[in-house]
Design an enzyme around this catalytic site. Structure first.
Site, PDB file in Angstrom:
ATOM      1  N   LYS A 116       0.826  -1.228   0.000  1.00 24.45           N
ATOM      2  CA  LYS A 116       0.000   0.000   0.000  1.00 24.45           C
ATOM      3  C   LYS A 116       0.845   1.255   0.000  1.00 24.45           C
ATOM      4  O   LYS A 116       0.581   2.215  -0.696  1.00 24.45           O
ATOM      5  CB  LYS A 116      -0.831   0.051   1.302  1.00 24.45           C
ATOM      6  CG  LYS A 116      -2.214  -0.454   1.227  1.00 24.45           C
ATOM      7  CD  LYS A 116      -3.039  -0.061   2.451  1.00 24.45           C
ATOM      8  CE  LYS A 116      -2.355  -0.295   3.778  1.00 24.45           C
ATOM      9  NZ  LYS A 116      -3.237  -0.055   4.949  1.00 24.45           N
ATOM     10  N   LYS A 128       6.653   1.229   1.616  1.00 22.62           N
ATOM     11  CA  LYS A 128       7.718   1.219   2.638  1.00 22.62           C
ATOM     12  C   LYS A 128       7.342   0.218   3.723  1.00 22.62           C
ATOM     13  O   LYS A 128       6.153  -0.011   3.992  1.00 22.62           O
ATOM     14  CB  LYS A 128       7.930   2.613   3.234  1.00 22.62           C
ATOM     15  CG  LYS A 128       6.672   3.159   3.844  1.00 22.62           C
ATOM     16  CD  LYS A 128       6.828   4.508   4.475  1.00 22.62           C
ATOM     17  CE  LYS A 128       5.508   4.856   5.153  1.00 22.62           C
ATOM     18  NZ  LYS A 128       5.329   6.153   5.595  1.00 22.62           N
TER      19      LYS A 128
END
Ligand code: CTP
Length: 131
Positions: free
Chosen positions: A46, A49
């Protein structure tokens, strides 16, 4: 009267007051709050990271809150409908950053978008610490 069951989702990494306030506001909408905490992998897909805190730690923190009755790991967007049904949710709460994005679930529950707390986010906190 039947219990009103609420569900919400998020990564809740580097837990902050914006997270706390939306969970409180979500619980205020009903009697029982289930929280789907994004898995490390789903969060990466999403947000691009890796979360700082592992999914087990993020779940442990969210589970400890007095507003939260039930916590589970959310693995994908595709499963959101199943999670809403499994948890028998009457209301889906999402932050206003998701405004309109989950209206498709209005056929099985009420979809409510709540305002975000201004000027705070996990990304901003990480950035501030880096500086
Ligand atoms: N949230 C909020 N107010 C903020 C930050 C987050 O109400 N200032 C809400 C989001 O709308 C979402 C939930 O908290 O419903 C979990 O958000 P999450 O994406 O985990 O937190 P962010 O701080 O937005 O993370 P990031 O900066 O990594 O995007």
């Amino acid at each position: 009267m039947a219990q009103i069951r609420v569900i919400t989702f998020g990564t809740f990494d580097v837990f902050h007051v914006g997270h706390l306030r939306i969970l409180k506001a979500a619980k205020d909408q009903g009697d029982h709050l289930s929280v789907g905490v994004s898995s490390d992998q789903f969060s990466f897909s999403k947000k691009g990271k890796r979360p700082v805190y592992a999914e087990s730690e993020r779940c442990e923190i969210v589970r400890s809150l007095k507003y939260v009755d039930d916590v589970f790991i959310e693995d994908s967007f595709e499963l959101k409908r199943d999670y809403i049904i499994q948890h028998k949710a009457n209301i889906l709460i999402m932050g206003s950053d998701w405004q309109g994005k989950f209206d498709e679930f209005n056929d099985i529950c009420e979809v409510v978008y709540l305002p975000r707390t201004p000027s705070i986010s996990t990304s901003a906190i990480i950035e501030k610490i880096r500086e």
